[in-house]
Design an enzyme around this catalytic site. Structure first.
Site, short mmCIF file in Angstrom:
data_model
loop_
_atom_site.label_atom_id
_atom_site.label_comp_id
_atom_site.label_asym_id
_atom_site.label_seq_id
_atom_site.Cartn_x
_atom_site.Cartn_y
_atom_site.Cartn_z
N MET A 103 17.98 -5.03 -0.17
CA MET A 103 16.90 -5.88 -0.70
C MET A 103 16.79 -5.74 -2.22
SD MET A 103 14.50 -8.08 -0.21
CE MET A 103 14.05 -8.16 1.52
N LYS A 145 6.63 5.08 -1.79
CA LYS A 145 6.22 4.14 -2.84
C LYS A 145 5.33 4.84 -3.87
CE LYS A 145 6.64 -0.11 -0.08
NZ LYS A 145 7.72 -0.76 -0.84
N ASP A 177 18.14 3.96 -8.62
CA ASP A 177 18.04 4.63 -7.32
C ASP A 177 18.05 6.14 -7.56
OD1 ASP A 177 18.12 5.21 -4.46
OD2 ASP A 177 18.77 3.13 -4.25
N SER A 201 6.28 -5.64 2.36
CA SER A 201 6.13 -6.75 3.31
C SER A 201 4.84 -6.67 4.11
CB SER A 201 7.33 -6.78 4.27
OG SER A 201 7.46 -5.53 4.93
N VAL A 221 11.65 -0.11 -2.49
CA VAL A 221 12.06 1.06 -1.73
C VAL A 221 11.54 0.97 -0.30
CG1 VAL A 221 12.19 2.49 -3.79
CG2 VAL A 221 10.05 2.40 -2.51
N GLU A 226 9.64 1.09 3.19
CA GLU A 226 8.26 0.70 3.48
C GLU A 226 7.46 1.91 3.98
OE1 GLU A 226 5.82 -3.00 3.67
OE2 GLU A 226 7.49 -2.21 2.55
N HIS A 269 6.44 -10.32 -2.91
CA HIS A 269 7.11 -10.13 -1.62
C HIS A 269 8.26 -11.12 -1.48
CE1 HIS A 269 6.90 -10.58 3.04
NE2 HIS A 269 7.89 -9.78 2.68
N ASN A 274 3.86 -12.86 7.05
CA ASN A 274 4.12 -11.93 8.14
C ASN A 274 3.03 -11.96 9.20
OD1 ASN A 274 6.61 -11.09 7.33
ND2 ASN A 274 5.90 -9.28 6.25
#
Length: 738
Positions: A338, A421, A357, A443, A414, A416, A464, A514
């Protein structure tokens, strides 16, 4: 040289008039009432001028034309509704006359007695391509930017300015139907192979080649105006046609489930038109176009997929008074698929990207994902090797957060997980310059909660993305309780830069898309538990207009992720927040059967090695006692899917999560493909009538559970005879929202 507002006209020594379409203050030429008037005057002027031997028509912009302007499309609907209010019997006739104006102008060009050649230098869509088809010659540049299409079907209408009649007389009927019922884009070479374009030349030879056609004696007569003309393939009454036409409606119904009246109108226009003289055929097309414009599907689709999408894309929700963002450097933290995909679309937009990263190896792996995306695009001819190399050069992998010190915007992508986070937010904020914006690509996790880990929650926002990022056109921009106008402006400017359509929503678990998607999948769980055969569940969803069945969608999302979401919901909101039957079903799939979805080739479907196709898992029938197909009402299944999603959309409005009905409609279509012919989740309600929707929801609630109970807002609107676009008028004037 004669000069008009939107055109220039210059006649050379050979008597060839070059008409250049170049609208001031617009990035793309579009048809407006003024353009039509001026073009009509140009036809008269070139006919009256004895020195003019022919006309070359081209564009002064990088693109040729995108077709009709927003205002022109809007005016047709407003005109009809205004006339209908005055005199319903006369309204349709006046609309018929109005829609015939463009057709009449193009026919005037076709029969003016001077040869016209269209020199197509870029994107040529809709009415602009229909104009080109009315010209006696067509020359197109071989530049890769050249795309030709009649895409009207995608917004609920069809080519109504002669397109159905000219295309079907230039190429074979099957190719004509395929092109118009799908709205597919053609390259210049493909258009030439279909006989829709006469020549394809180098860009710098476009105008000379067009002029040469006239010098070589191009006849100012369309093929169908010549005596003895026969359509390619021989027309309707041939053995080949006997194979095509009986099958065409069945194929169309298979593809569209009968949900798109404009697609059927195309078949009727071509079938009837090919049996008639050309001018009579144009009247047939005009009649069907008038009929389609009066349909609720056309109104809803044009409003959402044309007007609202353009308005939102141009910043309809951007806060007033905020200066335009000067984005140059964007950071993306999290180099998984993603995050890497976000970095890729950002670099494609011309921005420098630092991809962060935990270590250099993980960051480099993320850039490898970008390299794969570039290689795929180069292989498909969407970009050159040089363009791909330039994109990759803008992406810098790193494990050092200090490389973000010059970033205007940082997006975390990163895992979920709140703790993960939180660590990222703290690490980034330690180096992020004052005034830079931090965005979370979450999300489901509420932005307000994540922003509590930030030093400057006013500069914290949610963006998002949807997977695959490079293909999905929607982004949700989520406002936390303390998010400021600057953060919103920067987020919307960034989304515009990467050419996505944004919707702005307020903070809640799952946001808008969602929440609606989870309701869609939850209804399929209910059906499985009831014993509805899985094939009927999937087919009912497709017949309702959904592009993917809920079980297939759940496999794509991952069933184990659904399991995690259910468990997280219970942990946060308590056991009553989740249907225990759903938890049991998903737990059995994940823990009992090891079926996680497409990612491990086992979900509600089995995914064998290619070329074999996926198929529903046979074990689904053993989960619950199965109903016989004749015991299941497919129409009710369709209603359940559409109503449960629409109810959830209405709840988000009632809760203040969505404040603009355009965003609910566009978000539901672009986000998960909610039946586009309805115009979106709220337009589905408005199109049915809120009162009728409430009655249907109450009826479903009696048989299938309280989640179908209409909300207090819906009941109030039903009592007052309101619509969403009336009560929550996005234009600030209820009179304009009819």
């Amino acid at each position: 040289m004669s000069t008009y507002k939107n055109f220039t006209l210059e006649t050379d020594a050979d008597g060839i008039a070059l008409v250049t379409w170049d609208m001031p203050d617009k990035s793309m030429n579009v048809f407006t009432a003024d353009v039509m008037e001026e073009l009509n005057a140009i036809v008269d002027a070139t006919v009256a001028d004895g020195a003019v031997k022919g006309v070359v028509f081209t564009s002064g912009k990088a693109t040729f034309s995108g077709g009709a302007d927003l205002s022109m499309i809007k005016s047709m609907f407003s005109f009809y509704h205004e006339e209908k209010a005055k005199n319903p019997e006369e309204a349709s006739k006046k609309l018929f006359d109005l829609v015939g104006k463009m057709n009449g102008l193009f026919r005037k060009i076709e029969t003016n007695g001077r040869p016209w050649v269209s020199a197509i230098n870029g994107t040529c869509m809709g009415g602009a391509f229909e104009l080109s088809l009315a010209c006696h010659g067509r020359v197109a540049s071989n530049a890769k930017s050249v795309k030709l299409a009649l895409p009207e079907i995608k917004v609920g209408i069809f080519p109504g300015a002669g397109g159905t009649q000219r295309v079907s007389r230039l190429t074979d009927a099957q190719s004509a139907l395929q092109m118009m019922t799908t709205g597919q884009s053609l390259t210049a070479s493909r258009a030439k192979s279909m006989n829709l374009v006469h020549q394809v030349v180098e860009p710098d030879q476009l105008i000379p080649a067009a002029k040469q056609m006239i010098k070589d004696g191009l006849k100012p007569v369309a093929p169908w105006d010549e005596k003895g003309f026969k359509a390619p393939g021989g027309g309707i009454w041939t053995p080949a046609a006997a194979q095509l036409w009986p099958a065409a409606p069945a194929i169309l119904r298979r593809e569209s489930a009968g949900n798109y009246p404009a697609a059927l109108a195309i078949l009727k226009c071509v079938y009837e038109g090919l049996q008639l003289p050309f001018d009579t055929a144009l009247k047939v097309e005009q009649r069907y176009f008038t009929e389609i414009l009066r349909s609720k599907e056309a109104f809803a689709m044009i409003r959402s997929l044309f007007i609202s999408m353009q308005e939102l894309g141009k910043g309809a929700r951007r806060p007033v008074g905020q200066p335009k963002s000067d984005l140059k450097h964007v950071g993306v933290v999290g180099a998984g698929f993603m995050g890497a995909s976000i970095a890729y679309v950002t670099a494609v937009a011309g921005l420098d990207v630092t991809l962060i990263d935990r270590d250099d190896e993980a960051a480099a792996k993320g850039k490898t994902t970008c390299e794969t995306l570039v290689k795929d695009s180069v292989g498909k001819g969407r970009m050159t090797q040089e363009e791909g190399a330039a994109i990759l050069a803008r992406i810098t992998p790193s494990a050092d957060h200090a490389s973000l010190t010059t970033a205007n915007l940082v997006i975390e992508a990163v895992f979920e997980d709140r703790d993960v986070k939180k660590a990222v937010i703290e690490a980034v904020e330690a180096v992020l310059p004052e005034g830079a914006i931090f965005a979370s690509n979450t999300s489901t996790l509420p932005i307000t909660g994540l922003a509590k880990n930030a030093k400057r929650p006013i500069d914290f926002i949610g963006i998002h993305f949807f997977s695959p990022v490079e293909k999905m056109m929607l982004t949700e921009v989520i406002m936390g309780e303390e998010t400021g106008d600057k953060a919103l402006a920067v987020a919307l400017d960034y989304v515009a830069k990467i050419k996505k359509t944004p919707i702005v929503v307020n903070d809640t678990r799952g946001f808008f898309v969602n929440r609606c998607v989870l309701r869609y999948m939850a209804e399929s769980y209910d059906m499985l538990i009831e014993g509805v055969p899985a094939a009927m569940i999937e087919n009912a969803a497709k017949f309702a207009g959904m592009p993917v069945g809920p079980l297939a969608l759940n496999d794509e999302v991952a069933i184990d992720l659904s399991y995690k979401i259910l468990k997280a919901t219970v942990a946060d909101l308590g056991e009553k927040a989740v249907d225990p039957r759903h938890m049991e079903l998903v737990k059995k799939m994940v823990e009992g059967e090891g079926r996680f979805g497409r990612k491990n080739a086992k979900g509600f479907y089995d995914y064998p090695a290619k070329p074999a196709k996926k198929s529903l898992w046979r074990g689904l029938k053993d989960l619950n006692a199965q109903k016989k197909p004749e015991e299941v009402d497919m129409e009710v299944l369709k209603q359940r899917f559409l109503v449960t999603i629409a109810l959830e959309a209405a709840r988000t409005v009632e809760e203040g999560i969505v404040t603009d009905p355009r965003e609910a409609d566009v978000g539901s279509i672009l986000g998960f493909g909610f039946a586009p012919y309805t115009g979106g989740a709220l337009s589905y309600i408005d199109g049915m009538g809120v009162k009728a929707f409430v009655e249907l929801a109450e009826k479903l609630a009696q048989s299938y559970g309280p989640h179908f109970q209409p909300t207090p807002l819906l009941k109030d609107m039903a009592t007052k005879g309101e619509t969403f676009y009336g009560r929550f008028d996005p234009y600030g004037s209820a009179a304009k929202a009819a």
